[in-house]
Design a protein around this motif. Structure first.
Motif, PDB file in Angstrom:
ATOM      1  N   MET A 290     -67.114 -34.932 -83.014  1.00  0.00           N
ATOM      2  CA  MET A 290     -66.539 -33.644 -82.714  1.00  0.00           C
ATOM      3  C   MET A 290     -67.335 -32.533 -83.385  1.00  0.00           C
ATOM      4  N   ILE A 291     -67.629 -32.705 -84.671  1.00  0.00           N
ATOM      5  CA  ILE A 291     -68.361 -31.649 -85.386  1.00  0.00           C
ATOM      6  C   ILE A 291     -69.805 -31.568 -84.897  1.00  0.00           C
ATOM      7  N   TYR A 292     -70.345 -32.702 -84.443  1.00  0.00           N
ATOM      8  CA  TYR A 292     -71.703 -32.714 -83.922  1.00  0.00           C
ATOM      9  C   TYR A 292     -71.816 -31.816 -82.687  1.00  0.00           C
ATOM     10  N   GLU A 293     -70.856 -31.923 -81.780  1.00  0.00           N
ATOM     11  CA  GLU A 293     -70.880 -31.116 -80.563  1.00  0.00           C
ATOM     12  C   GLU A 293     -70.703 -29.634 -80.877  1.00  0.00           C
ATOM     13  N   VAL A 294     -69.828 -29.323 -81.847  1.00  0.00           N
ATOM     14  CA  VAL A 294     -69.618 -27.926 -82.232  1.00  0.00           C
ATOM     15  C   VAL A 294     -70.899 -27.351 -82.833  1.00  0.00           C
ATOM     16  N   LEU A 295     -71.551 -28.123 -83.705  1.00  0.00           N
ATOM     17  CA  LEU A 295     -72.808 -27.659 -84.288  1.00  0.00           C
ATOM     18  C   LEU A 295     -73.911 -27.510 -83.238  1.00  0.00           C
ATOM     19  N   LEU A 296     -73.904 -28.380 -82.252  1.00  0.00           N
ATOM     20  CA  LEU A 296     -74.898 -28.301 -81.190  1.00  0.00           C
ATOM     21  C   LEU A 296     -74.727 -27.026 -80.367  1.00  0.00           C
ATOM     22  N   VAL A 297     -73.479 -26.671 -80.055  1.00  0.00           N
ATOM     23  CA  VAL A 297     -73.210 -25.431 -79.310  1.00  0.00           C
ATOM     24  C   VAL A 297     -73.560 -24.222 -80.169  1.00  0.00           C
ATOM     25  N   ALA A 298     -73.206 -24.249 -81.449  1.00  0.00           N
ATOM     26  CA  ALA A 298     -73.545 -23.143 -82.350  1.00  0.00           C
ATOM     27  C   ALA A 298     -75.060 -23.019 -82.482  1.00  0.00           C
ATOM     28  N   TYR A 299     -75.755 -24.121 -82.526  1.00  0.00           N
ATOM     29  CA  TYR A 299     -77.219 -24.127 -82.613  1.00  0.00           C
ATOM     30  C   TYR A 299     -77.832 -23.442 -81.393  1.00  0.00           C
ATOM     31  N   LEU A 300     -77.320 -23.748 -80.219  1.00  0.00           N
ATOM     32  CA  LEU A 300     -77.815 -23.137 -78.987  1.00  0.00           C
ATOM     33  C   LEU A 300     -77.559 -21.637 -78.979  1.00  0.00           C
ATOM     34  N   ILE A 301     -76.366 -21.231 -79.380  1.00  0.00           N
ATOM     35  CA  ILE A 301     -76.022 -19.802 -79.393  1.00  0.00           C
ATOM     36  C   ILE A 301     -76.886 -19.050 -80.406  1.00  0.00           C
ATOM     37  N   VAL A 302     -77.055 -19.612 -81.607  1.00  0.00           N
ATOM     38  CA  VAL A 302     -77.870 -18.969 -82.640  1.00  0.00           C
ATOM     39  C   VAL A 302     -79.323 -18.873 -82.174  1.00  0.00           C
ATOM     40  N   ALA A 303     -79.834 -19.911 -81.528  1.00  0.00           N
ATOM     41  CA  ALA A 303     -81.223 -19.900 -81.046  1.00  0.00           C
ATOM     42  C   ALA A 303     -81.421 -18.812 -79.998  1.00  0.00           C
ATOM     43  N   LEU A 304     -80.476 -18.681 -79.067  1.00  0.00           N
ATOM     44  CA  LEU A 304     -80.596 -17.648 -78.034  1.00  0.00           C
ATOM     45  C   LEU A 304     -80.478 -16.244 -78.633  1.00  0.00           C
ATOM     46  N   LEU A 305     -79.562 -16.051 -79.582  1.00  0.00           N
ATOM     47  CA  LEU A 305     -79.435 -14.748 -80.240  1.00  0.00           C
ATOM     48  C   LEU A 305     -80.690 -14.407 -81.038  1.00  0.00           C
ATOM     49  N   LEU A 306     -81.253 -15.398 -81.710  1.00  0.00           N
ATOM     50  CA  LEU A 306     -82.463 -15.173 -82.489  1.00  0.00           C
ATOM     51  C   LEU A 306     -83.623 -14.766 -81.579  1.00  0.00           C
ATOM     52  N   ILE A 307     -83.766 -15.435 -80.463  1.00  0.00           N
ATOM     53  CA  ILE A 307     -84.813 -15.082 -79.496  1.00  0.00           C
ATOM     54  C   ILE A 307     -84.595 -13.662 -78.994  1.00  0.00           C
ATOM     55  N   GLY A 308     -83.366 -13.330 -78.673  1.00  0.00           N
ATOM     56  CA  GLY A 308     -83.057 -11.977 -78.188  1.00  0.00           C
ATOM     57  C   GLY A 308     -83.360 -10.907 -79.221  1.00  0.00           C
ATOM     58  N   PHE A 309     -82.951 -11.123 -80.479  1.00  0.00           N
ATOM     59  CA  PHE A 309     -83.186 -10.119 -81.516  1.00  0.00           C
ATOM     60  C   PHE A 309     -84.672  -9.962 -81.824  1.00  0.00           C
ATOM     61  N   VAL A 310     -85.434 -11.033 -81.779  1.00  0.00           N
ATOM     62  CA  VAL A 310     -86.872 -10.926 -82.023  1.00  0.00           C
ATOM     63  C   VAL A 310     -87.547 -10.148 -80.896  1.00  0.00           C
ATOM     64  N   LEU A 311     -87.117 -10.388 -79.672  1.00  0.00           N
ATOM     65  CA  LEU A 311     -87.728  -9.691 -78.545  1.00  0.00           C
ATOM     66  C   LEU A 311     -87.327  -8.216 -78.478  1.00  0.00           C
ATOM     67  N   ILE A 312     -86.158  -7.866 -78.947  1.00  0.00           N
ATOM     68  CA  ILE A 312     -85.688  -6.477 -78.894  1.00  0.00           C
ATOM     69  C   ILE A 312     -86.385  -5.613 -79.941  1.00  0.00           C
ATOM     70  N   GLN A 313     -86.746  -6.197 -81.075  1.00  0.00           N
ATOM     71  CA  GLN A 313     -87.299  -5.404 -82.179  1.00  0.00           C
ATOM     72  C   GLN A 313     -88.627  -4.760 -81.810  1.00  0.00           C
ATOM     73  N   GLN A 314     -88.838  -3.594 -82.377  1.00  0.00           N
ATOM     74  CA  GLN A 314     -90.067  -2.866 -82.175  1.00  0.00           C
ATOM     75  C   GLN A 314     -91.006  -3.195 -83.338  1.00  0.00           C
ATOM     76  N   GLY A 315     -92.271  -3.412 -83.031  1.00  0.00           N
ATOM     77  CA  GLY A 315     -93.238  -3.758 -84.067  1.00  0.00           C
ATOM     78  C   GLY A 315     -93.510  -2.596 -85.002  1.00  0.00           C
ATOM     79  N   LYS A 316     -94.151  -2.900 -86.124  1.00  0.00           N
ATOM     80  CA  LYS A 316     -94.430  -1.862 -87.134  1.00  0.00           C
ATOM     81  C   LYS A 316     -95.365  -0.790 -86.592  1.00  0.00           C
ATOM     82  N   GLY A 317     -96.375  -1.170 -85.833  1.00  0.00           N
ATOM     83  CA  GLY A 317     -97.335  -0.197 -85.331  1.00  0.00           C
ATOM     84  C   GLY A 317     -97.154   0.089 -83.859  1.00  0.00           C
ATOM     85  N   ALA A 318     -95.944   0.044 -83.377  1.00  0.00           N
ATOM     86  CA  ALA A 318     -95.708   0.195 -81.950  1.00  0.00           C
ATOM     87  C   ALA A 318     -95.405   1.629 -81.545  1.00  0.00           C
TER      88      ALA A 318
END
Length: 137
Positions: A1-29
């Motif tokens: 049960m906890i394995y499946e919950v962690l797997l779903v949380a892992y997927l959500i965190v990975a997608l949010l992390l990808i989104g936040f990295v892509l949204i950010q503006q670079g230092k010299g942009a």
């Protein structure tokens, strides 16, 4: 049960992390960086207090690594399914060959004139005869 919950949380965190990295503006942009005015920054860019985007990205990256390690530890302790190739000492079931009746076998043509296979004389060959009788030096 906890394995499946962690797997779903892992997927959500990975997608949010990808989104936040892509949204950010670079230092010299900014607009001036493309025309050469961005050279006044330090080697690693101007350091200031992190804004909401950088802090959120750091928190998501930490969660990503923490959940990764947790899932890896849980997976390492799981038992795997039994492999069929582990026990090779037990012989496999042997099938007996089925013998076909003689009437279903390949037919034999008695008349050579009707056959598509060419007839070769034993005296005629493409290999030249060797001259061993003359002697070679």
């Amino acid at each position: 049960m906890i394995y499946e919950v962690l797997l779903v949380a892992y997927l959500i965190v990975a997608l949010l992390l990808i989104g936040f990295v892509l949204i950010q503006q670079g230092k010299g942009a900014d607009m001036g960086a493309s025309f050469g005015s961005g050279g006044s920054n330090t080697v690693f860019g101007s350091s200031g207090s992190g804004n909401f985007m950088t802090r959120t990205t750091a928190i998501l990256a930490g969660l990503f690594f923490l959940i990764s390690l947790s899932l890896g530890a849980m997976t390492a302790n799981r038992e795997s399914a039994e492999d069929e190739w582990n026990n090779l000492e037990v012989p496999a079931a042997v099938e007996e060959p089925v013998e076909l009746p003689a009437d279903q076998d390949v037919p034999v043509i008695e008349d050579a004139a009707q056959s598509d296979v060419p007839v070769v004389d034993s005296d005629v060959t493409d290999v030249p005869k060797s001259n061993d009788a003359e002697g070679s030096n």
